[in-house]
Design a protein around this motif. Structure first.
Motif, mmCIF file in Angstrom:
data_model
loop_
_atom_site.group_PDB
_atom_site.id
_atom_site.type_symbol
_atom_site.label_atom_id
_atom_site.label_comp_id
_atom_site.label_asym_id
_atom_site.label_seq_id
_atom_site.Cartn_x
_atom_site.Cartn_y
_atom_site.Cartn_z
ATOM 1 N N ASP B 126 -13.901 -7.107 6.216
ATOM 2 C CA ASP B 126 -14.895 -8.181 6.042
ATOM 3 C C ASP B 126 -14.235 -9.523 6.332
ATOM 4 N N ASP B 127 -15.027 -10.567 6.218
ATOM 5 C CA ASP B 127 -14.540 -11.894 6.614
ATOM 6 C C ASP B 127 -13.324 -12.330 5.817
ATOM 7 N N GLN B 128 -13.343 -12.041 4.530
ATOM 8 C CA GLN B 128 -12.225 -12.471 3.676
ATOM 9 C C GLN B 128 -10.935 -11.774 4.088
ATOM 10 N N GLN B 129 -11.055 -10.451 4.333
ATOM 11 C CA GLN B 129 -9.867 -9.700 4.729
ATOM 12 C C GLN B 129 -9.327 -10.195 6.075
ATOM 13 N N ALA B 130 -10.289 -10.477 6.958
ATOM 14 C CA ALA B 130 -9.885 -10.993 8.272
ATOM 15 C C ALA B 130 -9.150 -12.311 8.115
ATOM 16 N N ASP B 131 -9.670 -13.169 7.256
ATOM 17 C CA ASP B 131 -9.055 -14.475 7.018
ATOM 18 C C ASP B 131 -7.644 -14.300 6.452
ATOM 19 N N ARG B 132 -7.512 -13.373 5.478
ATOM 20 C CA ARG B 132 -6.208 -13.141 4.872
ATOM 21 C C ARG B 132 -5.218 -12.626 5.936
ATOM 22 N N PHE B 133 -5.748 -11.723 6.750
ATOM 23 C CA PHE B 133 -4.868 -11.161 7.802
ATOM 24 C C PHE B 133 -4.384 -12.245 8.771
ATOM 25 N N SER B 134 -5.325 -13.148 9.123
ATOM 26 C CA SER B 134 -4.927 -14.200 10.072
ATOM 27 C C SER B 134 -3.893 -15.126 9.451
ATOM 28 N N ARG B 135 -4.018 -15.372 8.156
ATOM 29 C CA ARG B 135 -3.002 -16.192 7.477
ATOM 30 C C ARG B 135 -1.645 -15.508 7.477
ATOM 31 N N SER B 136 -1.669 -14.181 7.293
ATOM 32 C CA SER B 136 -0.383 -13.469 7.291
ATOM 33 C C SER B 136 0.281 -13.551 8.666
ATOM 34 N N LEU B 137 -0.577 -13.581 9.695
ATOM 35 C CA LEU B 137 -0.020 -13.698 11.052
ATOM 36 C C LEU B 137 0.662 -15.043 11.262
ATOM 37 N N LEU B 138 0.113 -16.064 10.611
ATOM 38 C CA LEU B 138 0.689 -17.414 10.739
ATOM 39 C C LEU B 138 2.153 -17.458 10.334
ATOM 40 N N LEU B 139 2.530 -16.521 9.427
ATOM 41 C CA LEU B 139 3.901 -16.530 8.925
ATOM 42 C C LEU B 139 4.892 -15.924 9.915
ATOM 43 N N ALA B 145 0.667 -19.818 17.715
ATOM 44 C CA ALA B 145 -0.607 -20.289 17.172
ATOM 45 C C ALA B 145 -1.509 -19.094 16.893
ATOM 46 N N VAL B 146 -2.325 -19.255 15.924
ATOM 47 C CA VAL B 146 -3.239 -18.181 15.526
ATOM 48 C C VAL B 146 -4.616 -18.795 15.336
ATOM 49 N N GLU B 147 -5.627 -18.206 15.954
ATOM 50 C CA GLU B 147 -6.972 -18.751 15.781
ATOM 51 C C GLU B 147 -7.938 -17.611 15.474
ATOM 52 N N LEU B 148 -8.586 -17.724 14.312
ATOM 53 C CA LEU B 148 -9.527 -16.673 13.902
ATOM 54 C C LEU B 148 -10.922 -16.997 14.425
ATOM 55 N N VAL B 149 -11.511 -16.028 15.063
ATOM 56 C CA VAL B 149 -12.915 -16.163 15.460
ATOM 57 C C VAL B 149 -13.693 -15.145 14.617
ATOM 58 N N SER B 150 -14.462 -15.669 13.647
ATOM 59 C CA SER B 150 -15.164 -14.751 12.733
ATOM 60 C C SER B 150 -16.302 -14.063 13.480
ATOM 61 N N ARG B 151 -16.886 -13.054 12.844
ATOM 62 C CA ARG B 151 -17.951 -12.306 13.509
ATOM 63 C C ARG B 151 -19.131 -13.216 13.857
ATOM 64 N N GLU B 152 -19.480 -14.147 12.903
ATOM 65 C CA GLU B 152 -20.615 -15.037 13.155
ATOM 66 C C GLU B 152 -20.325 -15.964 14.346
ATOM 67 N N THR B 179 -12.325 -11.564 15.752
ATOM 68 C CA THR B 179 -11.225 -11.573 16.724
ATOM 69 C C THR B 179 -10.199 -12.619 16.303
ATOM 70 N N ILE B 180 -8.947 -12.303 16.539
ATOM 71 C CA ILE B 180 -7.914 -13.325 16.323
ATOM 72 C C ILE B 180 -7.208 -13.557 17.659
ATOM 73 N N LEU B 181 -7.185 -14.832 18.071
ATOM 74 C CA LEU B 181 -6.457 -15.173 19.307
ATOM 75 C C LEU B 181 -5.076 -15.660 18.903
ATOM 76 N N VAL B 182 -4.038 -15.025 19.427
ATOM 77 C CA VAL B 182 -2.689 -15.491 19.100
ATOM 78 C C VAL B 182 -1.975 -15.901 20.375
ATOM 79 N N LEU B 183 -1.103 -16.869 20.186
ATOM 80 C CA LEU B 183 -0.308 -17.374 21.313
ATOM 81 C C LEU B 183 1.147 -16.992 21.054
ATOM 82 N N PRO B 184 1.663 -16.021 21.767
ATOM 83 C CA PRO B 184 3.052 -15.590 21.496
ATOM 84 C C PRO B 184 4.062 -16.637 21.952
ATOM 85 N N ARG B 185 5.190 -16.625 21.241
ATOM 86 C CA ARG B 185 6.262 -17.536 21.636
ATOM 87 C C ARG B 185 6.856 -17.094 22.977
#
Lengths: 220, 356
Positions: B126-139, B145-152, B179-185
């Motif tokens: 769900d949206d919350q889990q997706a948000d949490r996951f995207s934050r974990s990616l930030l670490l 860069a990490v950009e979350l695109v929610s379902r809506e 979807t999460i768009l990430v920019l690899p180093r």
């Protein structure tokens, strides 16, 4: 001091024809001599050896204390600049004026244009062509063309003046006038060597005679 | 390089003493007398000024030869024009192609040249889990860069850009995953596919897609075209050499007498070579400038249609010209080619002309 000396000089062409064989003579500085002989006797070849248009097959040619066999290809231009030459067929350039024809050796030597212009006019004056400096050589008579060639040969005051049949196509009167011109340069200290087959004319001149016959110097 | 014609201070002695005591009838006193004075003073000063004198004479000779070579070209305008036109076209073609490719490359980089990875998340998140996951990616330090695109958001963007919003309305439920768009180093191809593998292995990720395929494809097409342009450029450079060489060869033919006479009176090879080298120089320069004008003109002609095309793809586009560097390279290479072509022709043919 010897200006030109030939020591046992032979010139054999690859065809097997021996143009000069065992030629020995010395021309002192300030001397004037005529080189005579029938056509094909080797007169032109001898002049070519002096100018390094050809190289001898045997023997030593010395010009102005310089062994010519020691000169490499790159030293030839400087050597030719030290010799004034009047060529058999004038060798004038018809794409430029009389003045520019005479100025050519000075341009090649890198003279200042003003200095060069002064020398060119002096040379043209000596051969009596100063009034015609702006004309094209083609507009002038054969005798006048020959005199342009002479002016070009003397314009940078060479120590040596060579002439190959300078009176070839001229009438006796003009021929003699040209010869007097050469004698005048000689009086100023220039060493002069003139190849000519015009024996009648040559005999009238009070000069040394070098006679070639079939490549051998029979008189000198 | 070529040495200047030497001033023969030794070969041309000034001998005032040997002048005739009386003027001959042809020599006017007015003309001769000042000359002798001038020569005498020159003779004294000659040693001091010899070096600067040589330099001046060298420079003057070069300038004079250059000017004369240009005048000779002007004297035969038609053949000069033809030669210059051939040179200009041969030079303009690769120049134009390379400029075009530079623009295409710029287009590619504007369109997200930076390699991104799209992570399509499991639809069970769900949206919350997706948000949490995207934050974990930030670490993670392998991502910039990490950009979350929610379902809506995804739905909104899709309906806006596709115009199929009404159709989605009929589905009742949002079919799109977050979807999460990430920019690899890492930006190398190998590094990118390694990180794509690692991200793919994460349990939250359904699929990790490297968003690079078409950019890479464009880049490799551009690379191929660029290589082809260089090959073409090489062939055309050869053409320039041959055209200049042939022109010079013909000029040498028409000036044979002059070359022979100059050699007879003691011209060095360098002296004889110089006018022809300058002819090559001028042909190269004029050809290069004309090629430059041709390229600029062609670019002006395609500027408007190119803008229109890019506008259709909502892109921003500024047509790049040759630029200072490009213009410089174009002119320099055309100069060098002109000079080299002349040099080759002269080296081959001048030795053949020896006076007899």
């Amino acid at each position: 001091m010897a200006m030109i000396s030939f020591e046992r000089v032979s010139k054999k062409y690859s065809s097997g024809h021996e143009a000069l064989s065992n030629v020995n003579f010395t021309l002192e500085s300030g001397e004037m001599a005529f080189l005579t002989g029938h056509s094909g006797a080797g007169k032109s070849t001898l002049l070519k050896l002096i100018l390094l248009l050809e190289r001898s097959s045997q023997g030593q040619v010395m010009v102005n204390d310089q062994r010519l066999s020691d000169l490499g290809r790159h030293q030839i231009p400087a050597h030719r600049r030290s010799i004034g030459t009047v060529f058999q067929n004038h060798r004038l350039l018809f794409d430029r004026t009389v003045f520019d024809n005479v100025a050519l050796p000075l341009q090649i030597s890198g003279y200042d244009p003003q200095d060069a212009a002064r020398r060119v006019r002096a040379a043209l004056d000596k051969v009596g062509l100063l009034p015609k400096e702006r004309m094209n050589p083609q507009q002038l008579s054969t005798g006048e063309q020959q005199r342009i060639g002479i002016a070009r040969a003397i314009v940078n005051k060479p120590k040596i003046l060579l002439a190959d049949e300078p009176t070839g196509n001229l009438d006796p009167y003009l021929s003699e006038e040209i010869m007097r011109l050469f004698m005048e340069f000689n009086r100023h200290g220039t060493t002069v060597l003139i190849a000519s087959h015009d024996l009648a004319l040559v005999r009238r001149m009070p000069c040394r005679l070098l006679t070639l016959e079939q490549g051998k110097l029979i008189r000198g | 390089m070529d040495k200047p014609g030497k001033r023969p201070s030794g070969a041309v002695p000034v001998r005032p003493a040997q002048r005739p005591p009386q003027q001959t009838k042809r020599q006017s006193a007015v003309r001769q007398q000042p000359a002798t004075h001038a020569e005498r003073s020159r003779g004294a000063a000659r040693h001091k000024v010899e070096f600067s004198d040589k330099r001046r004479s060298w420079l003057r000779h070069h300038l004079g030869t250059a000017r004369e070579a240009l005048q000779r070209l002007q004297q035969s305008p038609i053949s000069t024009l033809m030669t210059v036109a051939v040179l200009a076209i041969a030079l303009a073609l690769p120049g134009f192609l390379l400029t075009g490719l530079k623009n295409l490359q710029q287009l590619g980089s504007n369109w997200g040249g930076e390699p991104r990875v799209s992570l399509y998340l499991q639809s069970s998140l769900d949206d919350q889990q997706a948000d949490r996951f995207s934050r974990s990616l930030l670490l993670r330090d392998d991502l910039l860069a990490v950009e979350l695109v929610s379902r809506e958001q995804a739905l909104l963007e899709f309906s806006q850009s596709s115009g199929l919003g009404d159709l989605l309305g009929y589905l009742g439920e949002n079919p799109l995953p977050a979807t999460i768009l990430v920019l690899p180093r890492e930006t190398s191809a190998a590094g990118l596919s390694a990180i794509q593998q690692r991200l793919q292995a994460l349990p939250e990720v359904e699929e990790a897609v490297l968003d690079l395929a078409w950019v890479q494809r464009l880049a490799s097409i551009v690379e191929l075209l660029k290589r082809s342009a260089w090959v073409l450029g090489g062939l055309l450079a050869l053409t320039v050499l041959l055209v200049v060489g042939n022109t010079i060869r013909m000029t040498i033919g028409t000036r044979r007498d002059e070359i022979e006479v100059a050699k007879l009176v003691g011209a060095t090879d360098a002296w004889v070579r110089r006018p022809f080298l300058y002819t090559g120089f001028w042909l190269g320069l004029i050809g290069g400038v004309t090629a430059w004008l041709l390229i600029q003109l062609s670019l002006m002609l395609i500027d408007t249609p190119a803008r229109q095309l890019v506008a259709l793809y909502q892109g921003e586009f500024e047509l790049l010209g040759l630029g200072w560097v490009g213009s410089f390279i174009l002119l320099l290479s055309s100069l060098m080619l002109g000079w080299l072509g002349a040099w080759l022709a002269v080296a081959k043919h001048l030795r053949e002309i020896e006076p007899e």
